[in-house]
Design a protein around this motif. Structure first.
Motif, mmCIF file in Angstrom:
data_model
loop_
_atom_site.group_PDB
_atom_site.id
_atom_site.type_symbol
_atom_site.label_atom_id
_atom_site.label_comp_id
_atom_site.label_asym_id
_atom_site.label_seq_id
_atom_site.Cartn_x
_atom_site.Cartn_y
_atom_site.Cartn_z
ATOM 1 N N SER A 171 26.180 95.673 -22.793
ATOM 2 C CA SER A 171 25.404 95.515 -21.562
ATOM 3 C C SER A 171 24.014 94.965 -21.829
ATOM 4 O O SER A 171 23.447 94.250 -20.995
ATOM 5 C CB SER A 171 25.297 96.862 -20.829
ATOM 6 O OG SER A 171 24.608 97.811 -21.629
ATOM 7 N N ALA A 172 23.453 95.260 -23.000
ATOM 8 C CA ALA A 172 22.116 94.773 -23.336
ATOM 9 C C ALA A 172 22.099 93.259 -23.501
ATOM 10 O O ALA A 172 21.054 92.618 -23.348
ATOM 11 C CB ALA A 172 21.616 95.441 -24.614
ATOM 12 N N LEU A 173 23.263 92.681 -23.803
ATOM 13 C CA LEU A 173 23.345 91.233 -24.026
ATOM 14 C C LEU A 173 23.372 90.436 -22.729
ATOM 15 O O LEU A 173 23.283 89.208 -22.754
ATOM 16 C CB LEU A 173 24.592 90.901 -24.853
ATOM 17 C CG LEU A 173 24.703 91.591 -26.220
ATOM 18 C CD1 LEU A 173 25.967 91.131 -26.933
ATOM 19 C CD2 LEU A 173 23.474 91.323 -27.082
ATOM 20 N N SER A 174 23.503 91.126 -21.613
ATOM 21 C CA SER A 174 23.535 90.412 -20.332
ATOM 22 C C SER A 174 22.387 90.816 -19.414
ATOM 23 O O SER A 174 22.271 90.299 -18.304
ATOM 24 C CB SER A 174 24.874 90.673 -19.624
ATOM 25 O OG SER A 174 25.075 92.059 -19.406
ATOM 26 N N ARG A 175 21.529 91.713 -19.861
ATOM 27 C CA ARG A 175 20.399 92.166 -19.027
ATOM 28 C C ARG A 175 19.269 91.143 -19.130
ATOM 29 O O ARG A 175 18.685 90.946 -20.190
ATOM 30 C CB ARG A 175 19.951 93.550 -19.474
ATOM 31 C CG ARG A 175 18.849 94.167 -18.634
ATOM 32 C CD ARG A 175 18.711 95.667 -18.874
ATOM 33 N NE ARG A 175 19.855 96.381 -18.320
ATOM 34 C CZ ARG A 175 20.766 97.023 -19.070
ATOM 35 N NH1 ARG A 175 20.669 97.017 -20.376
ATOM 36 N NH2 ARG A 175 21.764 97.645 -18.488
ATOM 37 N N THR A 176 18.940 90.490 -18.037
ATOM 38 C CA THR A 176 18.005 89.362 -18.079
ATOM 39 C C THR A 176 16.540 89.770 -18.100
ATOM 40 O O THR A 176 15.689 88.992 -18.501
ATOM 41 C CB THR A 176 18.210 88.443 -16.856
ATOM 42 O OG1 THR A 176 17.868 89.168 -15.661
ATOM 43 C CG2 THR A 176 19.649 87.962 -16.771
#
Length: 213
Positions: A171-176
């Motif tokens: 999820s951290a890889l898609s949090r802008t």
């Protein structure tokens, strides 16, 4: 003495003791070679005494340490350029954070586990900038913290760097954090540092089952 200073001094002592033991020497023989007391050598290795640059240089000669390895040890005496840089950037830095920086610098292995964000040691400048700005910090403070965090990351490329393992939730890889461009640059940065032989990146997929404690 501040805890961070004590940790830095202890790290130097441990390194010197390891070098002595690798040479098969005793504290008595080292003391005799340098013309100092045995207790001085013992206290240096325990981190309760701070040697000066001349003494560390003499120890390097005795242990056969040269080049970058010697310079690294000399830089640990007092405040090296690297240490001074992040202390200056961290004016008002908490003792806890200062101690963390020292521990990162001394570590042989580092494991960073993060579920919500990219770990600080792996953050790209724009990602850190968005993160700090979202906390409501003033622009000047944001830039100071970005510079300080980038200074921490020098540990990844130092001579004999630690092995660093990043465990990141998917999820951290898609949090802008409000900027898709910053996220793209961050992902590119992760790919780049992941090519380093001392860096390991593991991603926990969203499909992974819960792990019981």
């Amino acid at each position: 003495m501040r805890q961070s200073e004590a940790l830095r001094q202890l790290g130097l002592g441990v390194r010197l003791r390891t070098l002595r033991e690798n040479r098969g020497m005793t504290t008595r023989s080292v003391a005799a070679a340098l013309g100092v007391s045995r207790s001085s050598i013992s206290r240096t290795e325990r981190g309760t005494r701070a040697p000066d640059r001349e003494e560390v240089s003499a120890l390097c000669a005795l242990f056969g340490v040269v080049g970058d390895d010697k310079q690294e040890l000399l830089d640990r005496v007092g405040e090296s350029n690297e240490t001074s840089a992040w202390l200056a950037l961290g004016d008002g830095m908490s003792e806890q954070l200062a101690s963390l920086l020292v521990l990162e610098r001394e570590a042989a292995k580092i494991t960073c586990v993060e579920l919500a964000l990219i770990p600080g040691l792996a953050q790209a400048p724009d990602y850190t900038r968005c993160l700090m700005a979202s906390a409501g910090l003033q622009p000047r403070e944001v830039e100071r913290r970005v510079a300080s965090r980038l200074g921490r990351q020098a540990v990844l490329s130092r001579p004999r760097p630690p092995h660093v393992r990043f465990v990141i939730d998917e999820s951290a890889l898609s949090r802008t954090l409000g900027s898709e461009t910053a996220l793209r640059l961050q992902l590119e940065h992760l790919i780049s540092i992941g090519r380093r032989p001392n860096v390991e990146i593991r991603v926990i997929p969203l499909s992974a089952p819960a792990h019981g404690c």
